[in-house]
Design a protein around this motif. Structure first.
Motif, mmCIF file in Angstrom:
data_model
loop_
_atom_site.group_PDB
_atom_site.id
_atom_site.type_symbol
_atom_site.label_atom_id
_atom_site.label_comp_id
_atom_site.label_asym_id
_atom_site.label_seq_id
_atom_site.Cartn_x
_atom_site.Cartn_y
_atom_site.Cartn_z
ATOM 1 N N SER A 122 -2.074 4.369 7.176
ATOM 2 C CA SER A 122 -2.302 2.918 7.266
ATOM 3 C C SER A 122 -1.990 2.356 8.649
ATOM 4 O O SER A 122 -1.772 1.150 8.804
ATOM 5 C CB SER A 122 -1.472 2.170 6.201
ATOM 6 O OG SER A 122 -1.809 2.607 4.912
ATOM 7 N N GLN A 165 -4.300 8.212 5.803
ATOM 8 C CA GLN A 165 -3.316 7.842 4.787
ATOM 9 C C GLN A 165 -2.138 7.057 5.347
ATOM 10 O O GLN A 165 -1.406 6.410 4.598
ATOM 11 C CB GLN A 165 -2.804 9.113 4.089
ATOM 12 C CG GLN A 165 -3.881 9.830 3.283
ATOM 13 C CD GLN A 165 -3.487 11.246 2.892
ATOM 14 O OE1 GLN A 165 -2.365 11.676 3.140
ATOM 15 N NE2 GLN A 165 -4.424 11.965 2.285
ATOM 16 N N LYS A 207 -10.111 3.172 11.835
ATOM 17 C CA LYS A 207 -10.340 3.664 10.480
ATOM 18 C C LYS A 207 -11.786 4.142 10.325
ATOM 19 O O LYS A 207 -12.047 5.200 9.731
ATOM 20 C CB LYS A 207 -10.041 2.554 9.475
ATOM 21 C CG LYS A 207 -10.085 2.994 8.016
ATOM 22 C CD LYS A 207 -9.880 1.812 7.070
ATOM 23 C CE LYS A 207 -8.550 1.133 7.339
ATOM 24 N NZ LYS A 207 -8.346 -0.006 6.395
#
Length: 707
Positions: free
Chosen positions: A161, A159, A168
């Motif tokens: 970023s 979450q 990721k």
């Protein structure tokens, strides 16, 4: 960056939402004790003014920076940009540290458990192996995977970023894996632990079970593989029947040694977690869809092949007589004498060379992996072939490559007729597993571990695709040769095809019988889960799905005993669908599969490299260009005999005409041949060819040794 003073207020890291300035981007200043120094009067005045410079006073620790030190608005903007970059760099470094720590810790618990798994299954004496350590190391691994704090931190990073694309992808793999093991119910966790202990105790008992058959010259201890081989090849019906009864004895044994309680524990755990039953829990975790969806797929095969099975049974009776339907006779009657006739062309000593030559010709590489092969049957050894990975492969954050380490085993008896063919098929299969896992190229070992969330079908697809080649006339024309180098004659291959093709549907029906049995097993009301009912249920499913008792009784199939492989067999069915679809793709695209140098690189890119990051159905569609269906499989089963013979003979003759000489192979791997604790040969010492020769000599010595 620990503290920053803005306008006389100390803001600690977690509270500051504005720009950070890294010390290396600030003018040199003297430092004092943390938060002890107020901003200078000049700085305070500047901060309170509305001058166009909008000077900002910040301090790292105790350092106050005056407006004059910061300078113009342009300089301030530059500093802010550098600050943002510095902060992002620091956060990425923190994220990478979390990923690195997770990878390192998982690798450790994985290796410790897998070492115990191999040691106990192989009955090794050198080393500290025990049921208790197997249980505790498995518990430690599952504790790591089921840590809710680790999952929570993974989600915070997702979450944030902060992650780049590769980070990721790795975080998403973490999340997907951890979700499979989090048990919020303490009751469910306790039931799982109790079930694991019961499984290990049952396996220990099964390993020392006196299994065999009452033969005319007395009781002979034989493994399941040995019993099945005699049922296929022995001309004496009483011997075949005795071998069947030996396998049938496994059912009562496992039911009286803990399996009943294991079934109850598994179901209680699954229901505690909100699933319909244990099968629903397992398939949802592994495949991403529930039990109902799975059996919608399997029902199409079951319903679609009922009539074909009935016709095949009628043809078997018409050609071989009513007794051919008896479970100890079917395999022998179908094969006839062809197994014995083919035996000289599949010598056990040549199995390893055939596998290596075949894989090398298809361009398959192992990326520096080490494989340990324990191929010979012996007392106290686990009763089924398997492959596992004590060391998963992965690409570390510093760019270095960690090759895989694989162990695989079979139960070959070189003195039995058909043992060479069985060993070869096992090698082609298990080495397919090893090739798959050696070529997972991702940034975490969790992409290359074979438990959930790895799809069962994905795990089996590549190995089944590669072992299917042994049945191709093209492969046999290239590799099936006796010890003098004489190629197998077409007449024998034609006889084999005429014996087996009309009855190939039997294999499909036996395969789907396993998931249908386990489905029914875990749907039993708790009060019906008894030794007698389980054995009766197995008989009922065998009768319904195959028309009679199965030559390999359902309760003799080892997959149903272990938590990791129970409710797993449907994966073979889905994988077989993918095998036929993948074969059809290569045949349509290139016209051939055997010795096709495009096969290895294509499998590596499309099936292997993604590891657990992709969904099985998507992988199949990405390679073949079509959604997964059973169409190619059913089409193969329904192919007319004359058409089969025409195509197979053409492939055989082409293979013979193009057969190159054997040459040294380089699969980019190290191979160790062992027999339990004893190391027979190691390719690290003198190369692959020399290690293979030493293994062959060891086998010959064993065969000729006095009983």
């Amino acid at each position: 960056i620990s503290r920053i003073v803005v306008a006389g207020r100390c803001l600690c890291r977690g509270m500051l939402s504005r720009t950070f300035i890294c010390a290396k981007h600030l003018p040199a200043a003297k430092c004092g004790s943390p938060c002890a120094t107020k901003p200078s009067v000049a700085t305070q005045s500047s901060l309170n003014s509305s001058s166009t410079s909008h000077s900002l006073a910040l301090a790292l620790g105790v350092t106050a920076v005056s407006a004059s030190a910061v300078g113009s608005r342009r300089q301030l903007g530059t500093l802010r940009a550098k600050l943002v970059a510095c902060r992002a760099s620091e956060e990425r470094a923190s994220l990478q540290a979390f990923i690195d720590d997770t990878n390192k810790e998982y690798e450790k618990v994985h290796i410790e458990f897998e070492d115990q798994f191999w040691g106990t299954k192989m009955g090794l004496k050198d080393g500290n192996f025990s049921t208790e350590l197997l249980t505790s190391t498995k518990g430690a691994m599952e504790k790591f995977l089921s840590d809710p704090n680790r999952l929570a931190e993974t989600r915070r990073w997702i979450q944030s970023s902060v992650a780049d694309e590769e980070q990721k992808k790795t975080l998403q793999m973490f999340e997907r894996t951890f979700q499979c093991y989090i048990m919020e119910s303490a009751t469910a966790l306790k039931l799982r632990e109790e079930g694991t202990m019961l499984e290990n105790e049952l396996q220990a008992a099964r390993n020392v079970m006196k299994l065999g058959a009452e033969l005319p010259d007395g009781f002979a201890e034989l493994s399941v593989v040995g019993l099945r081989m005699k049922m296929t090849t022995d001309a004496n019906e009483s011997v075949r029947k005795a071998c069947f009864e030996g396998m049938k004895s496994i059912g009562p044994f496992v039911c009286e040694n803990g399996f009943v309680e294991i079934v109850k524990k598994r179901n209680q755990m699954a229901k505690e977690l909100g699933y319909v039953d244990f099968y629903d829990y397992k398939v949802t975790q592994a495949e991403g869809f529930g039990k109902d969806r799975l059996f919608e797929i399997l029902d199409t095969l079951e319903v679609g092949t009922r009539e074909q099975m009935a016709r095949a049974r009628e043809e078997l009776v018409a050609t071989k007589g009513e007794d051919a339907l008896k479970p100890w006779n079917t395999g022998f009657m179908v094969a006839g004498d062809i197994t014995k006739k083919l035996d000289p062309y599949f010598p056990f000593e040549k199995a390893i060379s055939c596998w290596a030559q075949s894989y090398a010709a298809m361009g398959i590489q192992y990326r520096g992996a080490t494989m340990t092969l324990d191929l010979l049957d012996r007392k106290g050894k686990y009763s089924n072939g398997f492959c596992h990975w004590p060391q998963p492969p992965w690409r570390r954050s510093d760019g270095s490559w960690q090759p895989s380490e694989a162990n695989f085993t079979s139960l070959a008896d070189p003195q039995q007729v058909g043992s060479g063919h069985t060993a070869l098929r096992t090698l082609m299969h298990e080495a397919g597993h090893a090739a798959h896992m050696a070529n997972v190229v991702q940034a975490s070992p969790l992409f290359a571990q074979e438990r959930a969330p790895m799809s069962v079908a994905y795990a089996e697809n590549q190995s089944m695709f590669l072992d299917s080649l042994v049945g191709d006339s093209a492969w046999r024309g290239r590799y099936a040769r006796d010890l003098k180098g004489k190629v197998v004659p077409w007449e024998l291959l034609e006889e084999d095809l005429r014996c087996t093709h009309p009855f190939a549907v039997f294999a499909l029906r036996k395969m789907i019988a396993v998931p249908y049995f386990e489905k029914a097993l875990y749907e039993l009301p708790d009060e019906e889960v008894t030794s007698e009912r389980i054995q009766a249920l197995a008989d009922e499913v065998e009768e319904k799905l195959t028309g009679s008792a199965m030559s390999l009784p359902l309760l003799a199939i080892p997959h149903i005993l272990s938590d990791e492989s129970s409710c797993y067999y449907h994966g073979y069915v889905l994988a077989e669908m993918a095998v036929h679809q993948t074969r059809a793709y290569f045949l349509e695209k290139d016209g051939y599969i055997v010795d096709n140098p495009n096969v290895g690189p294509t499998l590596a890119e499309k099936y292997w490299e993604p590891g657990n990051s992709a969904v099985f159905l998507d992988l199949v569609e990405n390679l073949t260009g079509k959604p997964l269906t059973g169409d190619a499989w059913v089409k193969k089963l329904e192919q007319p005999m004359d058409e089969v013979l025409q195509h197979e003979q053409a492939d055989y003759e082409k293979a013979i005409s193009e057969s190159p000489e054997e040459k040294d192979v380089d699969l980019a791997m190290r191979v160790r041949f062992v027999d339990g604790d004893y190391v027979i040969a190691d390719s690290k010492d003198n190369g692959f060819a020399e290690a293979t020769a030493k293994f062959g000599a060891f086998v010959r010595d064993r065969v000729t040794a006095p009983a």
